[in-house]
Motif scaffolding. Structure first.
Motif, PDB file in Angstrom:
ATOM      1  N   GLN A 115      50.501  19.924  14.161  1.00 19.39           N
ATOM      2  CA  GLN A 115      51.713  20.698  14.406  1.00 19.39           C
ATOM      3  C   GLN A 115      51.960  20.937  15.890  1.00 19.39           C
ATOM      4  O   GLN A 115      53.088  20.787  16.381  1.00 19.39           O
ATOM      5  N   GLU A 116      50.911  21.312  16.617  1.00 19.00           N
ATOM      6  CA  GLU A 116      51.070  21.769  17.994  1.00 19.00           C
ATOM      7  C   GLU A 116      50.949  20.653  19.033  1.00 19.00           C
ATOM      8  O   GLU A 116      51.521  20.756  20.117  1.00 19.00           O
ATOM      9  N   LEU A 117      50.184  19.620  18.718  1.00 17.50           N
ATOM     10  CA  LEU A 117      49.963  18.542  19.684  1.00 17.50           C
ATOM     11  C   LEU A 117      50.717  17.264  19.334  1.00 17.50           C
ATOM     12  O   LEU A 117      50.774  16.347  20.139  1.00 17.50           O
ATOM     13  N   GLY A 118      51.248  17.194  18.120  1.00 14.93           N
ATOM     14  CA  GLY A 118      51.904  15.970  17.694  1.00 14.93           C
ATOM     15  C   GLY A 118      50.945  14.863  17.334  1.00 14.93           C
ATOM     16  O   GLY A 118      51.326  13.692  17.290  1.00 14.93           O
ATOM     17  N   THR A 119      49.675  15.196  17.065  1.00 19.58           N
ATOM     18  CA  THR A 119      48.712  14.197  16.621  1.00 19.58           C
ATOM     19  C   THR A 119      48.995  13.809  15.177  1.00 19.58           C
ATOM     20  O   THR A 119      49.747  14.490  14.467  1.00 19.58           O
ATOM     21  N   SER A 120      48.382  12.735  14.747  1.00 20.53           N
ATOM     22  CA  SER A 120      48.525  12.264  13.354  1.00 20.53           C
ATOM     23  C   SER A 120      47.140  12.038  12.769  1.00 20.53           C
ATOM     24  O   SER A 120      46.753  10.927  12.441  1.00 20.53           O
ATOM     25  N   ILE A 121      46.384  13.112  12.675  1.00 18.95           N
ATOM     26  CA  ILE A 121      45.020  13.049  12.155  1.00 18.95           C
ATOM     27  C   ILE A 121      45.061  13.251  10.650  1.00 18.95           C
ATOM     28  O   ILE A 121      45.812  14.089  10.146  1.00 18.95           O
ATOM     29  N   GLN A 122      44.265  12.476   9.936  1.00 16.47           N
ATOM     30  CA  GLN A 122      44.214  12.653   8.483  1.00 16.47           C
ATOM     31  C   GLN A 122      43.788  14.073   8.134  1.00 16.47           C
ATOM     32  O   GLN A 122      42.951  14.665   8.803  1.00 16.47           O
ATOM     33  N   GLU A 123      44.355  14.615   7.060  1.00 18.23           N
ATOM     34  CA  GLU A 123      44.267  16.042   6.770  1.00 18.23           C
ATOM     35  C   GLU A 123      42.853  16.521   6.467  1.00 18.23           C
ATOM     36  O   GLU A 123      42.523  17.678   6.728  1.00 18.23           O
ATOM     37  N   GLU A 124      42.021  15.675   5.881  1.00 17.92           N
ATOM     38  CA  GLU A 124      40.645  16.047   5.552  1.00 17.92           C
ATOM     39  C   GLU A 124      39.681  15.262   6.419  1.00 17.92           C
ATOM     40  O   GLU A 124      39.828  14.056   6.598  1.00 17.92           O
ATOM     41  N   GLU A 125      38.663  15.966   6.940  1.00 18.51           N
ATOM     42  CA  GLU A 125      37.660  15.271   7.755  1.00 18.51           C
ATOM     43  C   GLU A 125      36.745  14.420   6.876  1.00 18.51           C
ATOM     44  O   GLU A 125      36.581  14.689   5.685  1.00 18.51           O
ATOM     45  N   ASP A 126      36.144  13.407   7.477  1.00 28.06           N
ATOM     46  CA  ASP A 126      35.088  12.643   6.826  1.00 28.06           C
ATOM     47  C   ASP A 126      33.744  13.304   7.119  1.00 28.06           C
ATOM     48  O   ASP A 126      33.635  14.188   7.982  1.00 28.06           O
ATOM     49  N   VAL A 127      32.722  12.866   6.421  1.00 29.02           N
ATOM     50  CA  VAL A 127      31.332  13.252   6.699  1.00 29.02           C
ATOM     51  C   VAL A 127      30.592  11.998   7.111  1.00 29.02           C
ATOM     52  O   VAL A 127      30.691  10.957   6.444  1.00 29.02           O
ATOM     53  N   VAL A 128      29.847  12.070   8.213  1.00 24.42           N
ATOM     54  CA  VAL A 128      29.128  10.905   8.705  1.00 24.42           C
ATOM     55  C   VAL A 128      27.695  11.294   9.050  1.00 24.42           C
ATOM     56  O   VAL A 128      27.450  12.359   9.616  1.00 24.42           O
ATOM     57  N   GLU A 129      26.745  10.455   8.650  1.00 30.55           N
ATOM     58  CA  GLU A 129      25.341  10.717   8.948  1.00 30.55           C
ATOM     59  C   GLU A 129      24.993  10.221  10.345  1.00 30.55           C
ATOM     60  O   GLU A 129      25.593   9.274  10.849  1.00 30.55           O
ATOM     61  N   VAL A 130      24.005  10.871  10.948  1.00 30.00           N
ATOM     62  CA  VAL A 130      23.640  10.560  12.336  1.00 30.00           C
ATOM     63  C   VAL A 130      23.235   9.100  12.498  1.00 30.00           C
ATOM     64  O   VAL A 130      23.525   8.482  13.519  1.00 30.00           O
TER      65      VAL A 130
END
Length: 223
Positions: free
Chosen positions: A57-72
């Motif tokens: 909303q504030e930066l105009g980014t287009s990031i997917q709404e839910e984060e992924d989980v990633v292992e180290v």
């Protein structure tokens, strides 16, 4: 790996990682780091979705709404320009995990470590496996990370009190580039959570979200 990350809808910056891959706006993702040792890496379940919504909303980014989980240890680590690590307890990196995380950061990645009250003593030990020759240093208030769309002339906002210590932002600098930002005694992630969870004043939540947006903005445009 190279990312093209739209910010304010028109600016495209590249993140020089190891394998060249181009992402469309709809494919930009961020991830939460899953680590071993027993600590609750999964804490703050509503935090990143709320931050993503705020940034879009504030930066105009287009990031997917839910984060992924990633292992180290995962090769998928290199798919994300921003990775978030939090928790209250123990963290253990194997030598292979430390090497993978080091390669990710050296190659252009960005790790935000958010102390959720109890992570500090474990994280400080394990990060030495990743960069034995680097020291965490306090990031000066003049650093661009505090002066993106939102201005924080006194550094990190204090969201939760805990021990009453001032909020501090520490960093690891590799070849002059801030590759890791560590928010300590601050609890940004708690401030990003749904308001009902901690009942924080809205002004506190907004401060947390604005500082989080600065981190995303810096990560997307400064690497």
């Amino acid at each position: 790996m190279k990312f093209r990350l739209p910010i304010n809808s028109v600016v495209l910056m590249t993140l020089p990682l190891l394998i060249v891959t181009t992402f469309s706006a709809a494919q930009v993702k961020i991830a939460k780091l899953k680590y071993n040792g027993g600590g609750d890496w999964y804490a703050d379940k509503t935090a990143l979705p709320n931050l993503i919504k705020f940034c879009n909303q504030e930066l105009g980014t287009s990031i997917q709404e839910e984060e992924d989980v990633v292992e180290v240890s995962s090769p998928a680590l290199f798919e994300y320009p921003y990775i978030y690590m939090t928790g209250h307890g123990n963290v253990v990196f194997t030598s292979e995990e430390a090497a993978n995380l080091r390669n990710y950061l050296m190659g252009g990645g960005f790790l935000h470590v958010d102390d959720n009250y109890g992570l500090d003593k474990f994280f400080r030990l394990e990060i030495k496996k990743v960069f034995p020759g680097l020291e965490l240093v306090e990031v000066p208030f003049t650093h661009p990370i505090y002066h993106q769309k939102f201005d924080f002339p006194k550094g990190l906002p204090k969201i939760h009190e805990h021990d009453g210590k001032p909020a501090q932002g520490f960093g690891l600098f590799y070849e002059g580039r801030l590759v890791l930002f560590y928010s300590y005694e601050c609890d940004l992630g708690n401030g990003w959570e749904d308001q009902r969870i901690y009942n924080d004043p809205e002004a506190k939540r907004q401060d947390a979200l604005k500082m989080g947006a600065n981190l995303i903005s810096f990560c997307f445009t400064s690497n």
